[in-house]
Design an enzyme around this catalytic site. Structure first.
Site, PDB file in Angstrom:
ATOM      1  N   HIS A   1      -6.584  -7.227  12.886  1.00 31.30           N
ATOM      2  CA  HIS A   1      -5.319  -6.476  12.911  1.00 31.30           C
ATOM      3  C   HIS A   1      -5.004  -6.113  14.360  1.00 31.30           C
ATOM      4  CE1 HIS A   1      -2.181  -4.340  10.812  1.00 31.30           C
ATOM      5  NE2 HIS A   1      -2.596  -3.127  11.132  1.00 31.30           N
TER       6      HIS A   1
ATOM      7  N   LYS B   1       0.842  -1.210   0.000  1.00 32.01           N
ATOM      8  CA  LYS B   1       0.000   0.000   0.000  1.00 32.01           C
ATOM      9  C   LYS B   1       0.875   1.257   0.000  1.00 32.01           C
ATOM     10  CE  LYS B   1      -0.228  -0.143   5.054  1.00 32.01           C
ATOM     11  NZ  LYS B   1      -1.028  -0.632   6.206  1.00 32.01           N
TER      12      LYS B   1
ATOM     13  N   ARG C   1       1.057 -10.920   7.034  1.00 34.51           N
ATOM     14  CA  ARG C   1       0.920  -9.706   6.209  1.00 34.51           C
ATOM     15  C   ARG C   1       1.986  -8.679   6.550  1.00 34.51           C
ATOM     16  NH1 ARG C   1      -4.321  -9.692   8.634  1.00 34.51           N
ATOM     17  NH2 ARG C   1      -3.716  -7.718   9.603  1.00 34.51           N
TER      18      ARG C   1
ATOM     19  N   TYR D   1      15.191  30.235   7.454  1.00 39.70           N
ATOM     20  CA  TYR D   1      14.045  30.960   8.022  1.00 39.70           C
ATOM     21  C   TYR D   1      14.042  30.957   9.542  1.00 39.70           C
ATOM     22  CZ  TYR D   1      11.700  30.643   3.423  1.00 39.70           C
ATOM     23  OH  TYR D   1      11.364  30.735   2.111  1.00 39.70           O
TER      24      TYR D   1
ATOM     25  N   ASP E   1      11.832  23.313  -0.169  1.00 42.09           N
ATOM     26  CA  ASP E   1      12.654  22.643  -1.183  1.00 42.09           C
ATOM     27  C   ASP E   1      14.090  22.409  -0.749  1.00 42.09           C
ATOM     28  OD1 ASP E   1      10.498  23.185  -3.193  1.00 42.09           O
ATOM     29  OD2 ASP E   1      11.132  25.247  -2.745  1.00 42.09           O
TER      30      ASP E   1
ATOM     31  N   CYS F   1      13.068  23.917   4.852  1.00 46.08           N
ATOM     32  CA  CYS F   1      12.171  24.727   4.025  1.00 46.08           C
ATOM     33  C   CYS F   1      11.430  23.809   3.045  1.00 46.08           C
ATOM     34  CB  CYS F   1      12.964  25.783   3.265  1.00 46.08           C
ATOM     35  SG  CYS F   1      14.113  26.698   4.317  1.00 46.08           S
TER      36      CYS F   1
ATOM     37  N   ARG G   1     -10.445   0.066  15.196  1.00 44.28           N
ATOM     38  CA  ARG G   1     -10.302   0.763  13.915  1.00 44.28           C
ATOM     39  C   ARG G   1     -11.263   0.083  12.944  1.00 44.28           C
ATOM     40  NH1 ARG G   1      -4.432   1.228  11.047  1.00 44.28           N
ATOM     41  NH2 ARG G   1      -5.171  -0.687  10.082  1.00 44.28           N
TER      42      ARG G   1
HETATM   43  C1  LIG Z   1      -0.354  -1.683   6.904  1.00 43.09           C
HETATM   44  C2  LIG Z   1      -0.978  -2.942   7.278  1.00 43.09           C
HETATM   45  C3  LIG Z   1      -0.215  -4.124   7.423  1.00 43.09           C
HETATM   46  C4  LIG Z   1       1.295  -4.118   7.436  1.00 43.09           C
HETATM   47  O1  LIG Z   1       1.716  -3.571   8.676  1.00 43.09           O
HETATM   48  P1  LIG Z   1       3.277  -3.492   9.055  1.00 43.09           P
HETATM   49  O2  LIG Z   1       3.282  -3.021  10.455  1.00 43.09           O
HETATM   50  O3  LIG Z   1       3.871  -2.500   8.104  1.00 43.09           O
HETATM   51  O4  LIG Z   1       3.831  -4.836   8.859  1.00 43.09           O
HETATM   52  C5  LIG Z   1      -0.880  -5.316   7.613  1.00 43.09           C
HETATM   53  N1  LIG Z   1      -2.232  -5.350   7.681  1.00 43.09           N
HETATM   54  C6  LIG Z   1      -2.989  -4.231   7.598  1.00 43.09           C
HETATM   55  C7  LIG Z   1      -4.453  -4.315   7.716  1.00 43.09           C
HETATM   56  C8  LIG Z   1      -2.394  -2.990   7.405  1.00 43.09           C
HETATM   57  O5  LIG Z   1      -3.155  -1.891   7.332  1.00 43.09           O
END
Ligand SMILES: *Cc1c(COP(=O)(O)O)cnc(C)c1O
Length: 387
Positions: free
Chosen positions: A172, A42, A228, A272, A321, A319, A140
């Site tokens: 998750h 992602k 994952r 700045y 850039d 800044c 979540r």
């Molecule tokens: C981003 C994400 C992951 C991967 O998480 P990491 O901590 O980068 O390994 C796995 N599952 C879900 C649902 C996520 O949103």
């Protein structure tokens, strides 16, 4: 690849080492040898480049790819990636038809999502593959409490009709990066109870999955059918407080080239707001990378950089850039010299060092690198350049 050739004239760039990525995928596969592996790509592969990373991950043995948005999944399919693919974040009006037509597995946390997926499937005369998401305590996504059995019942009705097929049940973690935290085991227990409930209702999932990078590395009990990992495939540790690199190699190295070198007098303010002034006469260098490129403005006066053998920090405000570094009174640096912002520990600061300096996590350091920064991919077993 000789980076000095391909980077000529570039102000700032990110070198992406696909050999390191493939090595990390193989390392993670070996740690979860009984499970399938979904490489999470992602957010433009955490800033590393969606397609080159996805292809390298598949070459190194990833069984699945995972993304958040449906559009990211469609982009993979449209580029010819045929690997099993899950997209988990949608809103009413998301392109479910496009996703079903492209053979993308979809996640559902609520009945409306199931209905939208089923409608897209009916329209195309096929069955859509769905992963039901349960909220086991992250707070979540996912169905929580009594919403879970209701989601399961809803899914079973659509399954009986043939519109969808429930192929996954998943959740998750909230704190897999705190290995001893009691929520980890509690979420795991809640998850397997939720799976059992779904199975009693007739769901026959192909894959049950919950392990992100941290769980893949430190909670073997959570590997289940599929892991994952995201951040770990990019060679960054999800548990930086644990003194172990797990054999992972950082994939991204961010470099720039000095745009100007000049003498600067003691006591005179830099950039700045003049929040930095050298204590003695010195030499400063101008680094052509700023917050529009993803350099955190919070790195003002603290972001670590390496110029030749010199380890120094951002001097004054970051800044849009550019930012300045204090090269010290005796510096013989010249415009054009290469500056390393982060990469492998052997070469200078790491993304974790930037995260520590700016009070964030390494994920944000790499994922925020801007679209203006060219990615230079090298290695990867299909180019014959790997060693
Ligand atoms: C981003 C994400 C992951 C991967 O998480 P990491 O901590 O980068 O390994 C796995 N599952 C879900 C649902 C996520 O949103």
């Amino acid at each position: 690849m000789n980076s000095t050739d391909t980077t000529a004239g570039l102000t700032v760039w990110a070198e992406i080492d696909l050999d390191a990525l493939e090595h990390n995928i193989r390392t993670l596969r070996a740690r979860a040898a009984q499970s399938q592996l979904m490489a999470v790509v992602k957010a433009d592969a955490y800033g590393h480049g969606l397609l080159p990373v996805a292809r390298a991950a598949v070459r190194a043995g990833a069984d699945w790819l995972g993304v958040a948005q449906l559009a990211e999944a469609c982009a993979l399919r449209d580029a010819g990636v045929t690997t099993r693919l899950l997209a988990w974040l949608s809103v009413p009006g998301s392109d479910f038809s496009g996703a079903v037509r492209r053979d993308i597995d979809l996640s559902a946390s609520a009945p409306w999502t199931l209905d939208a997926i089923a409608a897209a499937a009916r329209e195309q005369g096929r069955s859509a593959r769905v992963h039901l998401k349960v909220d086991t305590g992250l707070g979540r996504g996912g169905a929580h409490g009594p919403d879970w059995p209701a989601l399961v019942v809803h899914a079973r009705r659509l399954e009986a009709e043939g519109a969808i097929s429930v192929v996954g049940v998943w959740t998750h973690f909230a704190m897999a990066d705190a290995p001893e935290h009691p929520t980890v085991l509690a979420q795991q227990d809640t998850f397997f109870e939720a799976v059992a409930l779904a199975e009693r209702a007739g769901v026959r999932p192909e894959v049950r999955h919950l392990a992100n990078s941290a769980a893949t590395l430190v909670h073997p009990d959570a590997h289940a059918d599929l892991v994952r990992p995201g951040i770990a495939i990019y060679g960054l540790s999800p548990v930086p407080q644990v003194d172990d690199d797990f054999g992972l190699r950082p994939v991204m190295t961010l470099r720039a080239r000095l745009a100007l070198v000049k003498r600067w007098p003691a006591g005179r303010g830099i950039s700045y707001g003049h929040v930095y002034a050298p204590e003695s006469d010195t030499v400063v260098g101008l680094v052509p990378a700023g917050y529009a490129d993803g350099i955190p403005r919070e790195a003002t006066n603290v972001g670590p950089v390496r110029v030749g053998d010199l380890s120094t920090t951002v001097a004054g405000r970051v800044c849009m850039d550019q930012f300045v570094v204090d090269l010290g009174p005796g510096s013989d640096a010249v415009a054009g010299d290469v500056v390393t912002l982060f990469g492998s520990p052997s070469e200078g600061p790491t993304a974790q060092d930037w995260a520590d300096a700016t009070d964030t996590i390494s994920y944000e350091i790499v994922a925020r690198i801007g679209a203006r920064v060219p990615r230079l991919w090298s290695g990867g077993s299909d180019q014959g350049a790997g060693a």
